[in-house]
Design an enzyme around this catalytic site. Structure first.
Site, PDB file in Angstrom:
ATOM      1  N   PRO A   9     -69.903  25.748   6.015  1.00 28.73           N
ATOM      2  CA  PRO A   9     -70.588  24.455   6.169  1.00 28.73           C
ATOM      3  C   PRO A   9     -71.436  24.113   4.945  1.00 28.73           C
ATOM      4  O   PRO A   9     -72.663  24.026   5.018  1.00 28.73           O
ATOM      5  CB  PRO A   9     -71.446  24.672   7.417  1.00 28.73           C
ATOM      6  N   VAL A  12     -69.114  19.673   1.955  1.00 22.24           N
ATOM      7  CA  VAL A  12     -68.054  18.989   2.701  1.00 22.24           C
ATOM      8  C   VAL A  12     -67.989  19.486   4.137  1.00 22.24           C
ATOM      9  O   VAL A  12     -67.910  18.693   5.084  1.00 22.24           O
ATOM     10  CB  VAL A  12     -66.695  19.192   1.993  1.00 22.24           C
ATOM     11  N   GLY A  13     -68.000  20.790   4.326  1.00 26.24           N
ATOM     12  CA  GLY A  13     -67.883  21.341   5.665  1.00 26.24           C
ATOM     13  C   GLY A  13     -68.973  20.862   6.597  1.00 26.24           C
ATOM     14  O   GLY A  13     -68.724  20.579   7.782  1.00 26.24           O
ATOM     15  N   LYS A 173     -54.658  13.210  -5.148  1.00 25.51           N
ATOM     16  CA  LYS A 173     -55.972  13.856  -5.125  1.00 25.51           C
ATOM     17  C   LYS A 173     -56.029  15.002  -6.130  1.00 25.51           C
ATOM     18  O   LYS A 173     -57.046  15.186  -6.814  1.00 25.51           O
ATOM     19  CB  LYS A 173     -56.279  14.367  -3.715  1.00 25.51           C
ATOM     20  N   ASN A 177     -58.709  15.518  -9.212  1.00 22.72           N
ATOM     21  CA  ASN A 177     -59.502  16.736  -9.386  1.00 22.72           C
ATOM     22  C   ASN A 177     -59.257  17.388 -10.738  1.00 22.72           C
ATOM     23  O   ASN A 177     -60.195  17.879 -11.383  1.00 22.72           O
ATOM     24  CB  ASN A 177     -59.171  17.733  -8.262  1.00 22.72           C
TER      25      ASN A 177
END
Length: 291
Positions: A9, A12-13, A173, A177
């Site tokens: 977490p 993003v998480g 994506k 990146n």
């Protein structure tokens, strides 16, 4: 209500853990350090609710869904969590950068894994608190679990979109990146650096090479449009950071192998020259070895 575990977490998480919990699901965050609330500082998706957090794999049991939100190079280090969380009915959603999402498969007890393309601009302020700047969206393949995942996210402010053309989203994506994460990490600057003439030229080459690979893989991306895309980003006025920039500034290892390295491995398989990606990857590799 589904039982969901979020492993990792971080910036993003935590966004997805918090909003799935707010939607009424039974969410547990598997973290290295404890915290008691999900706090998302955001103009669009603010949140401040109680969090259920555990710090030891021995304290969890199998769940319906595992969201893998550790960075790609941290996957093996989280293996104990996956072993504890994955039972006969568990499914695993891989919320990571790159195109090699099957890296989790050796650790999930045979559970089916689903790759996701992630759009979520956020920075971890402290455990349990993120500064969110843009988006909160996952794209997954339509089959086999697209409809089920859409139902899982239905009442959440986080968005999940199944796609019949997942390869195009995945490669688009990856190219962003490869370009943005690599150049911001190497320059130590935010996204506005892409507008500088010398950097813009490298950015265009990086995207073009990625889209050559993507096209060979059947994605609907035209390498001749690379310049247009880079200029659109350079003139957008946005000056956010990237995860690789934040990791670099903090002296942490970066996930360049899962991004640039993945592109190079696919290039070797396809026999396509990607000299600019290789050059940037080599610089990132050399920088990482000094950390």
């Amino acid at each position: 209500m589904a039982r969901i575990a979020v492993v990792g977490p971080g910036s993003v998480g935590l966004f997805f853990a918090g909003h799935l919990a707010a939607a009424g699901h039974d969410v547990v965050s598997c973290a290295r350090r404890p915290f008691d609330r999900y706090v998302i500082e955001s103009d669009e998706f603010p949140l401040d609710i109680e969090a259920n957090v555990v710090t030891e794999p021995a304290d969890v049991s199998p769940v319906d869904w595992v969201l893998v939100a550790v960075k790609a190079h941290q996957t093996e280090g989280a293996a104990e969590w996956f072993t504890a969380l994955c039972g006969p009915d568990t499914r695993v959603l891989v919320v990571q950068n790159g195109i090699e999402h099957d890296r989790v498969d050796p650790f999930i007890n045979g559970a089916p894994s689903v790759p996701a393309v992630v759009y979520c601009g956020a920075e971890l302020v402290e455990p349990g608190r993120i500064a969110h700047s843009s988006s909160g969206r996952l794209i997954v393949p339509s089959e086999p679990f697209g409809a089920e995942l859409a139902d899982l996210f239905e009442n959440s402010q986080a968005e999940l979109a199944p796609s019949d053309n997942f390869a195009t989203h995945q490669w688009r994506k990856l190219s962003m990146n490869v370009m943005a994460n690599g150049l911001t990490a190497l320059t130590g600057r935010r996204m506005s650096v892409i507008a500088e003439p010398g950097i813009r030229e490298i950015a265009v080459a990086l995207v073009r090479e990625c889209w050559q690979l993507a096209q060979a893989e059947g994605a609907d991306l035209d390498p001749d449009q690379a310049e247009t895309i880079v200029d659109r980003i350079a003139t957008s006025g946005r000056d956010g950071g990237t995860s690789m920039l934040y990791d670099t500034l903090a002296g942490r290892p970066t996930e360049h192998d899962a991004i640039h390295g993945a592109a190079l491995r696919r290039a070797d398989q396809l026999g396509i020259d990607t000299s600019t990606i290789r050059f940037v990857h080599s610089l990132l590799d050399a920088r990482t070895s000094t950390l």
